[in-house]
Design a protein around this motif. Sequence first.
Motif, PDB file in Angstrom:
ATOM      1  N   ALA A 164       5.373   6.315  -3.720  1.00  0.00           N
ATOM      2  CA  ALA A 164       4.577   6.028  -4.916  1.00  0.00           C
ATOM      3  C   ALA A 164       3.796   4.723  -4.807  1.00  0.00           C
ATOM      4  N   ARG A 165       3.856   4.069  -3.666  1.00  0.00           N
ATOM      5  CA  ARG A 165       3.143   2.800  -3.484  1.00  0.00           C
ATOM      6  C   ARG A 165       1.652   3.049  -3.270  1.00  0.00           C
ATOM      7  N   PRO A 166       0.832   2.003  -3.401  1.00  0.00           N
ATOM      8  CA  PRO A 166      -0.605   2.151  -3.118  1.00  0.00           C
ATOM      9  C   PRO A 166      -0.845   2.627  -1.682  1.00  0.00           C
ATOM     10  N   GLU A 167      -1.969   3.283  -1.478  1.00  0.00           N
ATOM     11  CA  GLU A 167      -2.282   3.895  -0.186  1.00  0.00           C
ATOM     12  C   GLU A 167      -2.215   2.905   0.982  1.00  0.00           C
ATOM     13  N   ALA A 168      -2.701   1.688   0.798  1.00  0.00           N
ATOM     14  CA  ALA A 168      -2.703   0.702   1.893  1.00  0.00           C
ATOM     15  C   ALA A 168      -1.282   0.396   2.356  1.00  0.00           C
TER      16      ALA A 168
END
Length: 189
Positions: free
Chosen positions: A27-31
């Motif tokens: 669920a973390r940001p794509e980067a």
Amino acid sequence: QEVDFDYVKKAIGVGNRGSVEAILIDARPEAKYQRGTIPSSLNINDTNFQEDYKQLSSIDKNKELIVFCGGYSCAKSPIVADLLMKKGHKNVKVYSAGEPQWAKKSYLEIDTIVAKVYFENNSALFVDARPHAKFLQESIVGSISIPDTNLDKLIGRFPIDKDEKVVVFCAGYDCEKSHIVAKKLYETG
């Protein structure tokens, strides 16, 4: 329901997407996902949920989903888990310790973008885990051939410095050979 490291490790099996018992969702940001995630994970975050969710559109609503993010202080995994349940998924679990705990106890899967940066900066050893005949046909320039079937015999080819970055690859998301080599490397320190 909250699950722990051992539960997640068992659920991902060998680590390739074809062998998983559950679908892992980062669920973390794509980067952050690209820099390193639990093997076989899909990236579905709360800020782009509707678009990212399309990856699961054909998945049975009873399939087990394990959502994680950046550890106990990260609120994204419960948010995404809730959004998944609102979409009708009935078997959603949260691995609260997430990527930070996983990174301390096992290897991470990186995105092609990150591998390319390592390659361009000559900052990692690239290891082709496919059979040597495949390596001879084509491979990443500068990589070494250490097939998963010959790993015990060729383990001495790895750097003495165990903190050196090693990128192991094979034939894509459904190939387990790189996971076998990465797991063995991690287990040997």
